[in-house]
Scaffold this motif. Structure first.
Motif, PDB file in Angstrom:
ATOM      1  N   LEU A  82       3.981  -9.260  -9.943  1.00 48.49           N
ATOM      2  CA  LEU A  82       2.696  -8.640 -10.753  1.00 48.49           C
ATOM      3  C   LEU A  82       1.537  -9.315 -10.562  1.00 48.49           C
ATOM      4  O   LEU A  82       0.444  -8.982 -10.337  1.00 48.49           O
ATOM      5  N   GLY A  83       1.572 -10.664 -10.160  1.00 46.71           N
ATOM      6  CA  GLY A  83       0.546 -11.728  -9.870  1.00 46.71           C
ATOM      7  C   GLY A  83      -0.142 -11.102  -8.763  1.00 46.71           C
ATOM      8  O   GLY A  83      -1.377 -11.500  -8.503  1.00 46.71           O
ATOM      9  N   ILE A  84       0.298 -10.655  -7.701  1.00 44.76           N
ATOM     10  CA  ILE A  84      -0.134 -10.196  -6.511  1.00 44.76           C
ATOM     11  C   ILE A  84      -0.694  -8.873  -6.687  1.00 44.76           C
ATOM     12  O   ILE A  84      -1.756  -8.284  -6.237  1.00 44.76           O
ATOM     13  N   LEU A  85       0.314  -7.922  -7.339  1.00 48.27           N
ATOM     14  CA  LEU A  85      -0.093  -6.373  -7.086  1.00 48.27           C
ATOM     15  C   LEU A  85      -1.254  -6.167  -8.138  1.00 48.27           C
ATOM     16  O   LEU A  85      -2.087  -5.241  -7.697  1.00 48.27           O
ATOM     17  N   MET A  86      -1.205  -6.701  -9.502  1.00 51.13           N
ATOM     18  CA  MET A  86      -2.117  -6.305 -10.261  1.00 51.13           C
ATOM     19  C   MET A  86      -3.726  -6.335  -9.903  1.00 51.13           C
ATOM     20  O   MET A  86      -4.659  -5.722  -9.770  1.00 51.13           O
ATOM     21  N   PRO A  87      -3.956  -8.026  -9.484  1.00 53.32           N
ATOM     22  CA  PRO A  87      -5.220  -8.106  -8.883  1.00 53.32           C
ATOM     23  C   PRO A  87      -5.811  -7.492  -7.785  1.00 53.32           C
ATOM     24  O   PRO A  87      -6.742  -7.003  -7.706  1.00 53.32           O
ATOM     25  N   PHE A  88      -4.686  -7.215  -7.030  1.00 55.54           N
ATOM     26  CA  PHE A  88      -4.972  -6.517  -5.581  1.00 55.54           C
ATOM     27  C   PHE A  88      -5.445  -4.971  -5.894  1.00 55.54           C
ATOM     28  O   PHE A  88      -6.436  -4.491  -5.615  1.00 55.54           O
ATOM     29  N   PHE A  89      -4.788  -4.263  -6.795  1.00 58.64           N
ATOM     30  CA  PHE A  89      -4.964  -3.015  -6.894  1.00 58.64           C
ATOM     31  C   PHE A  89      -6.385  -2.882  -8.050  1.00 58.64           C
ATOM     32  O   PHE A  89      -6.908  -1.787  -7.778  1.00 58.64           O
ATOM     33  N   PHE A  90      -6.369  -3.810  -8.643  1.00 61.41           N
ATOM     34  CA  PHE A  90      -7.494  -3.449  -9.938  1.00 61.41           C
ATOM     35  C   PHE A  90      -8.831  -3.988  -9.346  1.00 61.41           C
ATOM     36  O   PHE A  90      -9.773  -3.599  -9.458  1.00 61.41           O
ATOM     37  N   LEU A  91      -8.857  -5.155  -8.509  1.00 62.02           N
ATOM     38  CA  LEU A  91     -10.083  -5.546  -8.176  1.00 62.02           C
ATOM     39  C   LEU A  91     -10.273  -5.723  -6.455  1.00 62.02           C
ATOM     40  O   LEU A  91     -11.229  -4.918  -6.155  1.00 62.02           O
ATOM     41  N   ILE A  92      -9.190  -6.302  -5.935  1.00 61.20           N
ATOM     42  CA  ILE A  92      -9.556  -6.643  -4.570  1.00 61.20           C
ATOM     43  C   ILE A  92      -9.653  -5.352  -3.628  1.00 61.20           C
ATOM     44  O   ILE A  92     -10.742  -5.259  -2.829  1.00 61.20           O
ATOM     45  N   SER A  93      -8.813  -4.314  -3.735  1.00 59.30           N
ATOM     46  CA  SER A  93      -8.852  -3.207  -3.046  1.00 59.30           C
ATOM     47  C   SER A  93     -10.160  -2.609  -3.154  1.00 59.30           C
ATOM     48  O   SER A  93     -10.657  -1.903  -2.212  1.00 59.30           O
ATOM     49  N   ASN A  94     -10.501  -2.357  -4.393  1.00 57.86           N
ATOM     50  CA  ASN A  94     -11.786  -1.798  -4.794  1.00 57.86           C
ATOM     51  C   ASN A  94     -12.947  -2.436  -4.084  1.00 57.86           C
ATOM     52  O   ASN A  94     -13.836  -1.706  -3.741  1.00 57.86           O
ATOM     53  N   GLY A 109     -11.024  -1.638   4.639  1.00 57.95           N
ATOM     54  CA  GLY A 109     -10.608  -1.408   3.266  1.00 57.95           C
ATOM     55  C   GLY A 109     -10.211  -0.253   2.805  1.00 57.95           C
ATOM     56  O   GLY A 109      -9.213   0.145   2.149  1.00 57.95           O
ATOM     57  N   ARG A 110     -10.807   0.974   3.552  1.00 61.27           N
ATOM     58  CA  ARG A 110     -10.259   2.259   3.074  1.00 61.27           C
ATOM     59  C   ARG A 110      -9.053   2.666   3.934  1.00 61.27           C
ATOM     60  O   ARG A 110      -8.582   3.781   3.489  1.00 61.27           O
ATOM     61  N   PHE A 111      -8.409   1.669   4.512  1.00 59.35           N
ATOM     62  CA  PHE A 111      -6.884   1.855   5.009  1.00 59.35           C
ATOM     63  C   PHE A 111      -5.984   1.276   3.948  1.00 59.35           C
ATOM     64  O   PHE A 111      -4.813   1.401   4.316  1.00 59.35           O
ATOM     65  N   LEU A 112      -6.321   0.693   2.974  1.00 58.27           N
ATOM     66  CA  LEU A 112      -5.345   0.038   1.908  1.00 58.27           C
ATOM     67  C   LEU A 112      -4.829   1.180   1.331  1.00 58.27           C
ATOM     68  O   LEU A 112      -5.304   2.301   1.116  1.00 58.27           O
ATOM     69  N   PRO A 113      -3.591   0.909   0.780  1.00 57.88           N
ATOM     70  CA  PRO A 113      -2.937   2.066   0.278  1.00 57.88           C
ATOM     71  C   PRO A 113      -3.561   2.831  -0.835  1.00 57.88           C
ATOM     72  O   PRO A 113      -3.596   4.152  -0.810  1.00 57.88           O
ATOM     73  N   ASP A 114      -4.158   2.227  -1.887  1.00 55.72           N
ATOM     74  CA  ASP A 114      -4.709   3.068  -2.955  1.00 55.72           C
ATOM     75  C   ASP A 114      -5.968   3.623  -2.603  1.00 55.72           C
ATOM     76  O   ASP A 114      -6.377   4.712  -2.961  1.00 55.72           O
ATOM     77  N   GLN A 115      -6.890   3.071  -1.676  1.00 57.28           N
ATOM     78  CA  GLN A 115      -8.206   3.621  -1.095  1.00 57.28           C
ATOM     79  C   GLN A 115      -7.802   4.851  -0.292  1.00 57.28           C
ATOM     80  O   GLN A 115      -8.338   5.898  -0.497  1.00 57.28           O
ATOM     81  N   TYR A 147     -10.259  10.410   7.772  1.00 59.26           N
ATOM     82  CA  TYR A 147      -9.076  11.030   7.395  1.00 59.26           C
ATOM     83  C   TYR A 147      -9.163  12.106   6.289  1.00 59.26           C
ATOM     84  O   TYR A 147     -10.173  11.763   5.316  1.00 59.26           O
ATOM     85  N   GLY A 148      -8.406  13.029   6.196  1.00 58.53           N
ATOM     86  CA  GLY A 148      -8.736  14.182   4.995  1.00 58.53           C
ATOM     87  C   GLY A 148      -7.580  13.632   3.945  1.00 58.53           C
ATOM     88  O   GLY A 148      -7.044  12.452   3.826  1.00 58.53           O
ATOM     89  N   PRO A 149      -7.729  14.429   2.894  1.00 61.49           N
ATOM     90  CA  PRO A 149      -6.851  14.376   1.745  1.00 61.49           C
ATOM     91  C   PRO A 149      -5.393  13.976   2.064  1.00 61.49           C
ATOM     92  O   PRO A 149      -4.683  12.977   1.714  1.00 61.49           O
ATOM     93  N   TRP A 150      -4.787  14.798   3.013  1.00 61.62           N
ATOM     94  CA  TRP A 150      -3.298  14.626   3.237  1.00 61.62           C
ATOM     95  C   TRP A 150      -3.119  13.447   4.283  1.00 61.62           C
ATOM     96  O   TRP A 150      -2.221  12.769   4.073  1.00 61.62           O
ATOM     97  N   GLY A 151      -3.960  13.210   5.296  1.00 68.37           N
ATOM     98  CA  GLY A 151      -4.165  12.107   6.062  1.00 68.37           C
ATOM     99  C   GLY A 151      -4.127  10.801   5.232  1.00 68.37           C
ATOM    100  O   GLY A 151      -3.286   9.948   5.571  1.00 68.37           O
ATOM    101  N   GLY A 152      -4.909  10.736   4.243  1.00 67.84           N
ATOM    102  CA  GLY A 152      -5.201   9.504   3.256  1.00 67.84           C
ATOM    103  C   GLY A 152      -3.696   9.181   2.569  1.00 67.84           C
ATOM    104  O   GLY A 152      -3.145   8.318   2.682  1.00 67.84           O
ATOM    105  N   LEU A 153      -3.033  10.308   2.020  1.00 67.20           N
ATOM    106  CA  LEU A 153      -1.713  10.222   1.654  1.00 67.20           C
ATOM    107  C   LEU A 153      -0.614   9.800   2.637  1.00 67.20           C
ATOM    108  O   LEU A 153       0.212   9.048   1.974  1.00 67.20           O
ATOM    109  N   GLY A 154      -0.828  10.240   3.622  1.00 77.02           N
ATOM    110  CA  GLY A 154      -0.122   9.805   4.837  1.00 77.02           C
ATOM    111  C   GLY A 154      -0.160   8.383   4.890  1.00 77.02           C
ATOM    112  O   GLY A 154       0.851   7.649   5.035  1.00 77.02           O
ATOM    113  N   ILE A 155      -1.346   7.936   5.063  1.00 75.09           N
ATOM    114  CA  ILE A 155      -1.668   6.439   5.514  1.00 75.09           C
ATOM    115  C   ILE A 155      -0.962   5.726   4.035  1.00 75.09           C
ATOM    116  O   ILE A 155      -0.002   4.731   4.370  1.00 75.09           O
TER     117      ILE A 155
END
Lengths: 257, 317
Positions: free
Chosen positions: A179-191, A203-209, A227-235
């Protein structure tokens, strides 16, 4: 040992702890409530927007705004499903009962992912309809081009976030560390990485982006995303597959501590 | 039957289990004895396929653990008291284990009843005492009605009633022809339950023997005598063909003689005795001697050195 036995066992495990209910309910409530709030705010601000902003106004995407926070509850769900085994010592009983570690891990992930998928789809549709209701005359409808894809995509996105967390937790084992890694990563760092110009290209190749692209119906005006919508989901799916593979390899090789 | 062959586990430089070869046979309770840190738990985890051996092999009824179909029906194990999710009820804990091995739900109720947890079956495990946790662990071990049972330090932290219950249970399981393998760091506990003894120290096999043989070989008996007329007593004993050694606290120790004989001899010579007591070396001592060199964490048992006169320096200054 039949995999169906193990799947039944994992279903009993997941439905018999309170954390399943509260993490998933929190994901539902936060995603929908925050989506409605931001939709309502956007409606009242629409008139004061610049033309440029009006052109890229994406009512579908706005109704999913709650996901940025709701996904954190999904992360907690995914992490706890896996790491609870380690923090409670249950892992030793589990692996003594199911010594085929692949069967153990994939049955657990299958059950948790199926549950996450049902909840995420329901959340995504609810967030869309309730968000559109708040948007009033600016709303999109499910029949508009790309909207159904975005709504289904929203459910898939949340499911993949949970599955990614499960893979990371299988690698790290400790709930606090995961949690200590994932929470700050997805809430702040990735954004930050995905929006700051210097790091945007990576950055836009990160999972949530990459994955959240599928929820966009109206892309920004100067959009140069490769990448398109499905391409992004594929990444995003590739990230998830890598996390699960890492978790599986480590589970297979490590002692069950 | 559990067969270990050259079983070895290394963590980097440190050898936890060193080339263990022995067999655990059905129909008896086999005690697995060793000081703390001797490698008992690591060995048991390797038997269950939880830890990977660095070298060597272990087989359950001739098969590797991970090849067993529904392993809980072959071997049941109690590894530690707190091995359950604290938020899950005892019933669901056992149910999920049962389902994974195709064991019917009826059996969950049976084992809950057998260990006396039926009344708290729907309660979360976090409210359980150590003894209840131990009973839950034993219920899980019994779940598949296995022919082999393994218990790691089962009496740790239990009250006398719980200890008695576990001893009786292990004996009755062995009497049914099952293989029972139980670890302990207490010789006295093993003396009460085990028929066979496997002793390890620092991961190495020190003894693999029947309990009776171990007792016979390690039980020294002697008579302790104390008299105000010590010198005359020594003479009298000497004349009677008995060698006595001084025990250090003024008493004498007579090896290999009966207390009755020593007493009668003293009475014939009108000697006053203040003490005449038959002594038996405890198995605990025999065990400690056996493992003396392999104990990992020694307490300092020698007399403490003279206290440092740190006050002197202060006075001088």
């Amino acid at each position: 040992m039949a995999a169906t036995q193990v799947v039944r066992s994992e279903w009993t495990k997941i439905r018999s702890v309170a954390s399943t209910v509260w993490t998933l309910s929190l994901a539902v409530v936060v995603t929908i409530a925050l989506g409605m709030l931001i939709s309502a705010l956007s409606r009242s601000e629409f008139d004061s927007m610049s033309t440029r902003d009006r052109l890229s106004f994406d009512p579908t995407f706005i109704s999913f705004a709650g996901m940025s926070l709701g996904q954190l509850a999904m992360i907690v769900f995914g992490v706890l499903v896996v790491s609870n085994e380690y923090s409670t010592g249950m892992i030793r009983a589990s692996l003594a009962a199911v010594p085929k570690r692949g069967t153990f891990l994939f049955s657990k992930l299958a059950v948790a992912t199926a549950l996450a998928l049902v909840v995420s789809m329901a959340t995504s549709f609810a967030a869309f309809f309730l968000g559109q209701a708040m948007l009033g005359e600016h709303k999109a409808s499910l029949g508009d081009e790309g909207v159904l894809r975005a709504v289904i995509g929203g459910g898939l996105y949340m499911t993949l976030i949970a599955l990614f967390s499960m893979g990371v937790a299988a690698m790290l084992r400790s709930p606090m560390l995961s949690l200590g890694i994932l929470m700050p990563f997805f809430f702040l760092i990735s954004n930050i990485l995905g929006n700051v110009d210097a790091t945007k290209k990576v950055g836009r190749f990160l999972p949530d982006q990459a994955g959240s692209r599928i929820m966009q119906v109206v892309p920004p005006l100067d959009d140069d995303t490769p990448y398109g919508p499905w391409g992004g989901l594929g990444i995003m799916a590739l990230w998830v597959a890598a996390a699960i593979l890492g978790g599986y390899v480590l589970l297979k090789r490590r002692d069950a501590q | 039957m559990i067969e270990l062959e050259g079983l070895t586990k290394r963590y980097g430089e440190k050898v936890a289990v060193d080339d263990l070869t022995f067999t655990v046979r059905p129909g008896i309770v086999t005690g697995f004895l060793g000081p703390n840190g001797a490698g008992k738990s690591t060995t048991m985890r390797m038997i269950l396929g939880l830890d990977h051996p660095t070298a060597g092999d272990v087989r359950i009824d001739g098969t590797h653990y991970d090849r067993l179909k529904d392993p809980l029906t072959y071997i049941g194990a109690l590894l530690e008291a707190k091995g359950a999710h604290p938020g899950r009820s005892a019933y669901h804990h056992l149910l999920c284990l049962a389902q994974s091995n195709g064991i019917p739900t009826r059996r969950v109720h049976e084992v809950l009843d057998a260990v006396g947890l039926t009344a708290v079956a729907r309660k979360k495990a976090k409210g359980f005492s150590l003894g209840m946790g131990q009973r839950l662990g034993i219920a899980a071990a019994l779940l598949g009605d296995p022919r082999i049972l393994m218990f790691d330090e089962p009496v740790n932290g239990l009250d006398p009633e719980g200890i008695h219950w576990i001893r009786t249970l292990m004996k009755s399981l062995a009497a049914q022809g099952r293989t029972v393998f139980v670890s302990s760091h207490l010789m006295s506990e093993m003396a009460l339950t085990a028929d066979h003894l496997v002793v390890i120290g620092q991961g190495r096999l020190l003894a693999d023997t029947s309990m009776a043989e171990f007792i016979e070989r390690n039980s020294r008996s002697w008579v302790r005598v104390r008299s105000p007329q010590r010198e005359r007593l020594l003479d009298v004993l000497h004349q009677g063909g008995i060698t006595a050694v001084e025990s250090g606290d003024g008493a004498l120790e007579v090896d290999g003689s009966k207390a009755e004989y020593v007493g009668e001899l003293a009475a014939r010579h009108r000697l006053v005795l203040h003490e005449l007591s038959p002594q038996q070396a405890s198995l605990e001592e025999a065990f400690m001697q056996l493992t003396a060199e392999s104990v990992e964490y020694h307490a300092h048992t020698g007399p403490p050195g003279p206290p440092q006169q740190w006050g002197d320096g202060w006075k001088r200054g």
